[in-house]
Design an enzyme around this catalytic site. Structure first.
Site, PDB file in Angstrom:
ATOM      1  N   ASP A  69      43.836  31.037  52.516  1.00  0.00           N
ATOM      2  CA  ASP A  69      44.485  32.324  52.361  1.00  0.00           C
ATOM      3  C   ASP A  69      43.723  33.217  51.386  1.00  0.00           C
ATOM      4  O   ASP A  69      43.519  34.401  51.634  1.00  0.00           O
ATOM      5  CB  ASP A  69      45.917  32.135  51.876  1.00  0.00           C
ATOM      6  CG  ASP A  69      46.784  31.455  52.921  1.00  0.00           C
ATOM      7  OD1 ASP A  69      46.554  31.728  54.111  1.00  0.00           O
ATOM      8  OD2 ASP A  69      47.653  30.674  52.548  1.00  0.00           O
ATOM      9  N   MET A  70      43.335  32.632  50.270  1.00  0.00           N
ATOM     10  CA  MET A  70      42.557  33.420  49.324  1.00  0.00           C
ATOM     11  C   MET A  70      41.207  33.797  49.925  1.00  0.00           C
ATOM     12  O   MET A  70      40.689  34.900  49.710  1.00  0.00           O
ATOM     13  CB  MET A  70      42.372  32.654  48.011  1.00  0.00           C
ATOM     14  CG  MET A  70      41.579  33.441  46.976  1.00  0.00           C
ATOM     15  SD  MET A  70      41.610  32.655  45.367  1.00  0.00           S
ATOM     16  CE  MET A  70      43.283  32.996  44.876  1.00  0.00           C
ATOM     17  N   ASN A  71      40.635  32.856  50.684  1.00  0.00           N
ATOM     18  CA  ASN A  71      39.358  33.136  51.327  1.00  0.00           C
ATOM     19  C   ASN A  71      39.485  34.349  52.243  1.00  0.00           C
ATOM     20  O   ASN A  71      38.581  35.196  52.318  1.00  0.00           O
ATOM     21  CB  ASN A  71      38.889  31.912  52.118  1.00  0.00           C
ATOM     22  CG  ASN A  71      37.464  32.069  52.614  1.00  0.00           C
ATOM     23  OD1 ASN A  71      36.551  32.296  51.832  1.00  0.00           O
ATOM     24  ND2 ASN A  71      37.284  31.955  53.917  1.00  0.00           N
ATOM     25  N   CYS A  96      49.482  33.218  40.561  1.00  0.00           N
ATOM     26  CA  CYS A  96      50.093  34.399  41.169  1.00  0.00           C
ATOM     27  C   CYS A  96      48.975  35.218  41.781  1.00  0.00           C
ATOM     28  O   CYS A  96      47.963  35.496  41.143  1.00  0.00           O
ATOM     29  CB  CYS A  96      50.849  35.221  40.135  1.00  0.00           C
ATOM     30  SG  CYS A  96      51.521  36.757  40.787  1.00  0.00           S
ATOM     31  N   ASP A 141      57.715  38.819  43.527  1.00  0.00           N
ATOM     32  CA  ASP A 141      58.291  39.774  42.581  1.00  0.00           C
ATOM     33  C   ASP A 141      59.693  40.192  43.003  1.00  0.00           C
ATOM     34  O   ASP A 141      60.416  40.806  42.221  1.00  0.00           O
ATOM     35  CB  ASP A 141      57.407  41.013  42.466  1.00  0.00           C
ATOM     36  CG  ASP A 141      56.118  40.715  41.718  1.00  0.00           C
ATOM     37  OD1 ASP A 141      56.087  39.737  40.968  1.00  0.00           O
ATOM     38  OD2 ASP A 141      55.140  41.472  41.891  1.00  0.00           O
TER      39      ASP A 141
END
Length: 316
Positions: free
Chosen positions: A1-3, A49, A71
């Site tokens: 996902d971060m990739n 986060c 959030d």
């Protein structure tokens, strides 16, 4: 996902032949920084986060043991959010907070007990201004924290079970979604369990409700009980005049004075049953308020109300 997030970013500033390589190096570099930080400062608890991106990255969980779930701390939304996370992650990595009302994102008003009970099934915390909190709410928070500490091991390390949920027929915010959310968290030895039941909206003439736990030992005998709470008489509105000897005007000095000293007793559930009876037949809960009459045997269950139920195995 971060990739994916990083790749999307570099696709805007790099030629195609270099995008994948740079994004991959970025992610590995980020993990290296996290590894260095956690090894150099083992006494610090870091929380992950993604600052608006896809928050739950398995690579980050190798270094940061908990992640801020959203959030959006509105209890109604959070019940759906945390249910969704439970399909892929244990609740022991989901940070969940009790925040002030009206909620800062939805402006929704939800009961303090509901906000706590939703957050208690994750890593519970508070983001309220205690200096501005009313005394009765402050006392309620102290009792909630004591309760959470007592049951924290079950809630954070137990097996999490989903029952009915708001998303049965769509999003919790949709008109066709389910109206009840059920969770159960059971200790590893199945001697203790905590249940949760939340209602979205009240419908007239629907006083009957049940709770059905999961994961109990079917042959063990359990004590099933809830917390006996007290409720503000102002929540009953003008109905106070059905029992008051003199007329009480809403939000008057007299009304506020009565509310300060007179509290309405909540219902108590307390009985013993075998695990198979609880799981397969469910628990028929005390009748909810239905427009007329109220006493300690009536369940105060307005919009966004919830209950926690506790199950402890009996040795006799």
């Amino acid at each position: 996902d971060m990739n994916r997030i990083v790749t999307d970013y570099y696709s805007k500033i790099l030629p195609p032949e270099r995008q994948g390589e740079v994004a991959h190096r970025y992610v590995l570099g980020l993990y290296r920084c996290m590894k260095e930080l956690t090894e150099r400062f083992p006494e610090i608890l870091f929380e992950g986060c993604a600052a608006g991106g896809n928050r739950f990255d398995l690579g980050i969980l190798s270094y940061f043991p908990q992640i801020w779930a959203s959030d959006d701390t509105d209890a109604l939304c959070r019940a759906e959010i945390q249910t969704g996370y439970s399909y892929g992650y244990p609740m022991s990595v989901v940070s969940a907070h009790v925040s002030s009302c009206p909620n800062h994102q939805t402006l929704r008003m939800t009961p303090l007990e509901t906000r706590f009970q939703v957050a208690a099934f994750g890593i519970c915390g508070y983001e309220c201004n205690f200096c501005d909190m009313k005394k009765e709410d402050f006392d309620a928070v102290k009792a909630q924290i004591a309760l959470y500490k007592e049951w924290r091991k079950v809630l954070q390390t137990g097996s999490f079970y989903r029952g009915r949920n708001f998303s049965d027929q769509g999003s919790v915010l949709g008109s066709s979604a389910g109206n009840i959310q059920e969770w159960t968290c059971v200790s590893e030895d199945r001697e203790k369990a905590v249940g949760f039941l939340m209602q979205k909206l009240v419908s007239p003439n629907t006083q009957f409700e049940y709770y059905r736990p999961n994961g109990l030992n079917p042959e063990a005998r359990y004590r099933f009980y809830n917390r006996s709470l007290k409720y503000n008489v102002k929540e009953f509105g003008d109905l106070v005049n059905t029992v008051a000897p003199v007329h009480i005007r809403q939000d008057s000095v007299a009304h506020n004075l009565i509310a300060k000293f007179v509290k309405m007793d909540g219902e108590a559930e307390d009985f013993c049953a075998y695990g198979d009876a609880l799981m397969y037949a469910g628990v028929k809960l005390k009748q909810a308020f239905g427009g007329t009459g109220y006493n300690e045997q009536i369940r105060h269950f307005p919009d966004f109300a919830s209950r926690m139920y506790f199950m402890e195995q009996m040795n006799d």
